[in-house]
Design a protein around this motif. Structure first.
Motif, PDB file in Angstrom:
ATOM      1  N   ALA A  49       0.816  -1.220   0.000  1.00 57.06           N
ATOM      2  CA  ALA A  49       0.000   0.000   0.000  1.00 57.06           C
ATOM      3  C   ALA A  49       0.846   1.265   0.000  1.00 57.06           C
ATOM      4  N   THR A  50       2.096   1.157   0.417  1.00 57.65           N
ATOM      5  CA  THR A  50       2.959   2.336   0.453  1.00 57.65           C
ATOM      6  C   THR A  50       3.610   2.623  -0.891  1.00 57.65           C
ATOM      7  N   ALA A  51       3.523   1.656  -1.835  1.00 54.90           N
ATOM      8  CA  ALA A  51       4.262   1.813  -3.084  1.00 54.90           C
ATOM      9  C   ALA A  51       3.420   1.629  -4.336  1.00 54.90           C
ATOM     10  N   VAL A  52       2.364   0.834  -4.252  1.00 57.73           N
ATOM     11  CA  VAL A  52       1.607   0.423  -5.433  1.00 57.73           C
ATOM     12  C   VAL A  52       0.189   0.971  -5.341  1.00 57.73           C
ATOM     13  N   ALA A  53      -0.254   1.615  -6.398  1.00 63.36           N
ATOM     14  CA  ALA A  53      -1.605   2.175  -6.409  1.00 63.36           C
ATOM     15  C   ALA A  53      -2.642   1.059  -6.415  1.00 63.36           C
ATOM     16  N   ASP A  54      -3.684   1.230  -5.610  1.00 59.93           N
ATOM     17  CA  ASP A  54      -4.751   0.241  -5.556  1.00 59.93           C
ATOM     18  C   ASP A  54      -5.678   0.389  -6.755  1.00 59.93           C
ATOM     19  N   ARG A  55      -6.477  -0.646  -6.980  1.00 60.15           N
ATOM     20  CA  ARG A  55      -7.441  -0.645  -8.076  1.00 60.15           C
ATOM     21  C   ARG A  55      -8.805  -1.096  -7.565  1.00 60.15           C
ATOM     22  N   SER A  56      -9.842  -0.836  -8.352  1.00 59.49           N
ATOM     23  CA  SER A  56     -11.209  -1.153  -7.958  1.00 59.49           C
ATOM     24  C   SER A  56     -11.993  -1.631  -9.164  1.00 59.49           C
ATOM     25  N   THR A  57     -13.019  -2.454  -8.909  1.00 54.50           N
ATOM     26  CA  THR A  57     -13.909  -2.913  -9.978  1.00 54.50           C
ATOM     27  C   THR A  57     -15.343  -2.436  -9.779  1.00 54.50           C
ATOM     28  N   VAL A  58     -15.572  -1.515  -8.840  1.00 56.22           N
ATOM     29  CA  VAL A  58     -16.935  -1.086  -8.524  1.00 56.22           C
ATOM     30  C   VAL A  58     -17.337   0.017  -9.511  1.00 56.22           C
ATOM     31  N   THR A  59     -17.905  -0.429 -10.647  1.00 58.31           N
ATOM     32  CA  THR A  59     -18.156   0.505 -11.748  1.00 58.31           C
ATOM     33  C   THR A  59     -19.580   0.468 -12.282  1.00 58.31           C
ATOM     34  N   ALA A  60     -20.445  -0.400 -11.769  1.00 54.81           N
ATOM     35  CA  ALA A  60     -21.780  -0.519 -12.360  1.00 54.81           C
ATOM     36  C   ALA A  60     -22.793  -0.844 -11.282  1.00 54.81           C
ATOM     37  N   LEU A  61     -24.039  -0.453 -11.535  1.00 56.61           N
ATOM     38  CA  LEU A  61     -25.156  -0.774 -10.664  1.00 56.61           C
ATOM     39  C   LEU A  61     -25.874  -2.012 -11.191  1.00 56.61           C
ATOM     40  N   PRO A  62     -26.435  -2.815 -10.296  1.00 59.37           N
ATOM     41  CA  PRO A  62     -26.386  -2.644  -8.843  1.00 59.37           C
ATOM     42  C   PRO A  62     -25.054  -3.112  -8.275  1.00 59.37           C
ATOM     43  N   PHE A  63     -24.662  -2.500  -7.163  1.00 58.21           N
ATOM     44  CA  PHE A  63     -23.490  -2.940  -6.421  1.00 58.21           C
ATOM     45  C   PHE A  63     -23.902  -3.195  -4.983  1.00 58.21           C
ATOM     46  N   ALA A  64     -23.486  -4.335  -4.444  1.00 55.75           N
ATOM     47  CA  ALA A  64     -23.800  -4.639  -3.052  1.00 55.75           C
ATOM     48  C   ALA A  64     -22.677  -5.470  -2.448  1.00 55.75           C
ATOM     49  N   THR A  65     -22.527  -5.351  -1.155  1.00 56.82           N
ATOM     50  CA  THR A  65     -21.557  -6.150  -0.417  1.00 56.82           C
ATOM     51  C   THR A  65     -22.108  -6.435   0.971  1.00 56.82           C
ATOM     52  N   THR A  66     -21.765  -7.599   1.493  1.00 56.55           N
ATOM     53  CA  THR A  66     -22.060  -7.907   2.893  1.00 56.55           C
ATOM     54  C   THR A  66     -20.760  -8.083   3.673  1.00 56.55           C
ATOM     55  N   PHE A  67     -19.650  -7.650   3.083  1.00 60.51           N
ATOM     56  CA  PHE A  67     -18.326  -7.715   3.724  1.00 60.51           C
ATOM     57  C   PHE A  67     -17.956  -9.159   4.080  1.00 60.51           C
ATOM     58  N   ASN A  68     -18.403 -10.061   3.224  1.00 58.11           N
ATOM     59  CA  ASN A  68     -18.127 -11.486   3.406  1.00 58.11           C
ATOM     60  C   ASN A  68     -16.752 -11.801   2.830  1.00 58.11           C
ATOM     61  N   THR A  69     -15.846 -12.318   3.651  1.00 54.75           N
ATOM     62  CA  THR A  69     -14.463 -12.562   3.239  1.00 54.75           C
ATOM     63  C   THR A  69     -14.249 -13.930   2.603  1.00 54.75           C
ATOM     64  N   GLY A  70     -15.263 -14.769   2.555  1.00 59.32           N
ATOM     65  CA  GLY A  70     -15.111 -16.082   1.945  1.00 59.32           C
ATOM     66  C   GLY A  70     -14.777 -17.189   2.920  1.00 59.32           C
ATOM     67  N   HIS A  71     -14.864 -16.908   4.217  1.00 59.04           N
ATOM     68  CA  HIS A  71     -14.765 -17.957   5.236  1.00 59.04           C
ATOM     69  C   HIS A  71     -15.418 -17.441   6.509  1.00 59.04           C
ATOM     70  N   GLY A  72     -15.725 -18.369   7.421  1.00 53.64           N
ATOM     71  CA  GLY A  72     -16.399 -17.924   8.637  1.00 53.64           C
ATOM     72  C   GLY A  72     -16.563 -19.038   9.643  1.00 53.64           C
ATOM     73  N   LEU A  73     -16.960 -18.629  10.841  1.00 53.01           N
ATOM     74  CA  LEU A  73     -17.192 -19.569  11.938  1.00 53.01           C
ATOM     75  C   LEU A  73     -18.597 -20.132  11.905  1.00 53.01           C
ATOM     76  N   ARG A  74     -19.470 -19.460  11.180  1.00 54.57           N
ATOM     77  CA  ARG A  74     -20.842 -19.926  10.964  1.00 54.57           C
ATOM     78  C   ARG A  74     -21.369 -19.182   9.741  1.00 54.57           C
ATOM     79  N   TRP A  75     -22.584 -19.521   9.295  1.00 63.17           N
ATOM     80  CA  TRP A  75     -23.178 -18.849   8.133  1.00 63.17           C
ATOM     81  C   TRP A  75     -24.425 -18.106   8.594  1.00 63.17           C
TER      82      TRP A  75
END
Length: 687
Positions: free
Chosen positions: A402-428
């Motif tokens: 993060a100190t050297a390389v510019a970040d990128r994003s793919t959030v460019t179209a509607l609809p956009f939604a997230t539940t901040f799900n990281t792809g693993h968990g202790l339960r569902w």
């Protein structure tokens, strides 16, 4: 990379994977007791229904017999129509387009060095196709800094050519990152046989390279983006090197027509011998010219990288198509690296770089590690000790991406939604309620996550920001802001390019676990004026939450703004200690629900020791679908969550009949980008 193959460690990993290989929310079946031949056969059949990531030898197989759980296969003999596991292994998410926002600090550079990441997500064999019943997994989330992911692995005793499993490709593609399979021809000291190199570059009667065509066909069928070719078996000659160059040429030409790429590892030279150069020079130049990029071996020095960059320019190639290897497998951020040789602070970057085995952030943690501990370590690796890319570490020995390389994003179209799900968990969780208490991992279910973690703007005390697994609105995790705040705190979440209309609304699903907190939506319709400058937010009231009052959804109309949304965040104001949990964020013009899948069916089954394993298939729903979710319908009318997948196939194990049940009933539903669910397709399986 001769230090990468560790048979003792591999055997330990294999043993662990064997226990985890099940439908990702199903408990592991007990071991079948030794006894009747029929019981042994049915146990083997049930185990055989579990799909695994694919791996091959080029053509000829080793002498002897494979070890337990290993299947020896020839790539030359592979055909998509004969691949029984293809439906479970084929990625479904297309590679998203990315943009580069104005850097959040003055040290990160756009258009210069990029990062390649070589990751071993699991063993070569017994690597489950669709996740597993454990939360202990390298759930990579810092995609914003990665330009290419290599699915690292391979061994002389299992297979040399690895196709990445679908969840990894789907998560990477959602964030705009291409994924390469791995072709690993190991050193002789680790079981490598020169015959396998000769097999790879064999020609047919017409002078073409049949295995080049096979590699392209595999990548196309499995939905990933090309190959990392690592030829480290010594003993070759110039004729073999010439054949390898011809093979690479055909692989790149055939792959380019399918949107695929080839990365070459600095190993074999033009003489055919293996001699790691640590540079681009005359001995490996033809291989670089033939491939799309080259991983420069760890033997590089500052002068070697400087000359490599110069030579790349003379070849009319970008110096940033060279990845200088940074081996972090053993020591992670404690690794001593001559960063100025790669990404100097006071002048242009010299080359790009490749992290070898950054899953150290998980592996270095002690037994019993939690998802939260892993993400804390991973954030430090990618962001730095400040844990805020807007305030990069100064003289730290670890120069975090993060100190050297510019970040990128793919959030460019509607609809956009997230539940901040990281792809693993202790339960569902579903709707804020835990519907399964089983641990799980499945990267294909990961949301598009904030790329800058974590930018916090405040004149007062800075709270802690993290993915948290104690509660969630949907999936396995939520965003938690926790601390004693004495001034307004803005947490920046997403860099976006979302079009605004009169109908555009933003939905925040959130709660206060402790303390009262006033919430405002932060919306920016313009870019910062310069790198490191604050995002020009407008703040819209989203309500005051009372501690312990539970989940609520605020719906905010932002159509009064105009143009394009360039940034999203939240501003929090509280009288002191707060624990604010953000479970979901959605931006839409209208509510869109997906169409239903059809023709759910059981394609194979096996029973052992009173437990049944099934393979399920269905016809994909027409139109856009984020993923599918499967349930078992119980006799009392309730639903039991089995798992989710982006594919149109699913494996489930350890099923037992309920009291009085003569058949098991299953349903599958499509889930859309706004997490609305479709009607169900159903099927039954008689006990």
């Amino acid at each position: 990379m001769t230090h990468t193959v560790e048979p003792s460690r591999r055997s330990v990993v294999l043993a662990g994977a064997a226990g985890a290989a099940a439908a990702f929310l199903a408990p592991a079946a007990p071991a079948t007791a030794a006894g009747a031949a029929t019981a042994a056969r049915t146990a083997a059949e049930a185990a055989g229904l579990q799909p695994y990531a694919s791996y091959w030898y080029p053509d000829s197989l080793p002498a002897g017999a494979p070890g337990t759980g290993i299947t020896w296969r020839s790539l030359k003999e592979w055909r998509a129509e004969d691949d029984a596991d293809l439906a479970f292994n084929a990625a479904s998410v297309p590679l998203a387009q990315r943009f580069t926002p104005v850097p959040v600090n003055t040290t990160a550079r756009a258009g210069q060095a990029r990062i390649q990441s070589l990751v071993s997500f699991g063993p070569t064999s017994l690597n489950p196709s669709q996740g597993a019943a454990t939360a202990d997994y390298y759930a990579l989330t810092h995609w914003a800094y990665i330009d290419e992911l290599v699915f690292w692995g391979g061994s002389s005793g299992e297979g040399l050519i690895l196709a990445p499993n679908a969840p990894i490709v789907d998560a990477a593609h959602r964030h705009g990152v291409p994924v390469l399979g791995n072709v690993f021809l190991p050193p002789v000291a680790y079981g490598g046989q020169l015959q396998w190199t000769r097999d790879l570059v064999q020609k047919d009667a017409s002078g073409h390279f049949p295995l080049a065509a096979q590699l392209v066909a595999v990548a196309e069928a499995y939905g990933f983006d090309g190959w990392f070719v690592n030829a480290e078996t010594d003993g070759g000659d110039s004729a073999l090197a010439t054949a390898m160059l011809g093979f690479l040429t055909e692989l790149r030409e055939l792959g380019a027509a399918k949107g695929q790429r080839v990365t070459w590892y600095d190993s074999m030279t033009t003489s055919g011998s293996v001699s790691w150069q640590g540079a681009l020079n005359a001995l490996n130049r033809p291989f670089f010219e033939t491939a799309d990029s080259m991983f420069v071996d760890f033997r590089w020095t500052a002068s070697k990288l400087a000359s490599s960059g110069t030579l790349a320019g003379e070849l009319d190639r970008s110096r940033y198509e060279l990845w200088a290897g940074v081996d972090v497998e053993a020591s992670g951020w404690n690794k001593a690296v001559d960063w100025d040789a790669i990404i100097p602070r006071g002048r242009d970057h010299v080359v790009s770089y490749g992290f070898y085995r950054p899953e150290w952030t998980r592996n270095q943690l002690p037994a019993g590690r939690t998802p939260g501990q892993f993400h804390a370590a991973d954030d430090r690796f990618w962001t730095g000790q400040s844990l805020d890319p807007s305030q990069p570490d100064g003289a730290s020995g670890w120069r975090a991406p993060a100190t050297a390389v510019a970040d990128r994003s793919t959030v460019t179209a509607l609809p956009f939604a997230t539940t901040f799900n990281t792809g693993h968990g202790l339960r569902w969780y579903d709707g804020g309620t835990a519907v399964s208490d089983a641990q799980w991992n499945h990267l294909g279910l990961q949301d598009r996550l904030p790329g800058r973690r974590w930018v916090v703007r405040t004149e007062g005390r800075r709270p802690a920001v993290s993915f948290d697994f104690a509660a969630a609105w949907r999936g396995g995790s939520s965003l938690l802001v926790d601390g004693d705040i004495d001034a307004p705190v803005t947490v920046e979440l997403y860099a976006t390019r979302l079009p605004l209309s009169d109908a555009t609304v933003v939905e925040l699903t959130h709660r206060a676990d402790a303390g009262d907190v006033t919430v405002e939506l932060a919306v920016a319709t313009g870019e910062p004026g310069a790198p490191g400058a604050p995002v020009p937010y407008t703040y819209l009231p989203a309500g005051t939450l009372r501690g312990g009052a539970g989940w609520t959804t605020a719906t905010l109309r932002i159509g009064t703004l105009s143009g394009t949304v360039h940034g999203l965040g939240v501003r929090l104001t509280g009288p002191g200690a707060v624990a604010y949990r953000l479970g979901a964020l959605a931006v839409r013009d209208e509510v869109v629900s997906p169409a239903a899948p059809a023709e759910l069916r059981v394609t194979d089954s096996a029973t052992a020791a009173g437990e049944t394993a099934l393979r399920l298939r269905w016809s994909a729903a027409p139109g856009p679908v984020r993923h599918y979710e499967l349930h078992r319908m119980l006799p009392d009318g309730t639903r039991r969550f089995l798992g989710g997948t982006c594919q149109s196939a699913f494996h489930v194990s350890a099923l037992r009949p309920e009291q009085g049940e003569t058949e098991a009933r299953f349903e599958v539903r499509a889930v859309g980008e706004l997490y609305a669910t479709s009607g169900a397709a159903s099927t039954v399986h008689p006990w």
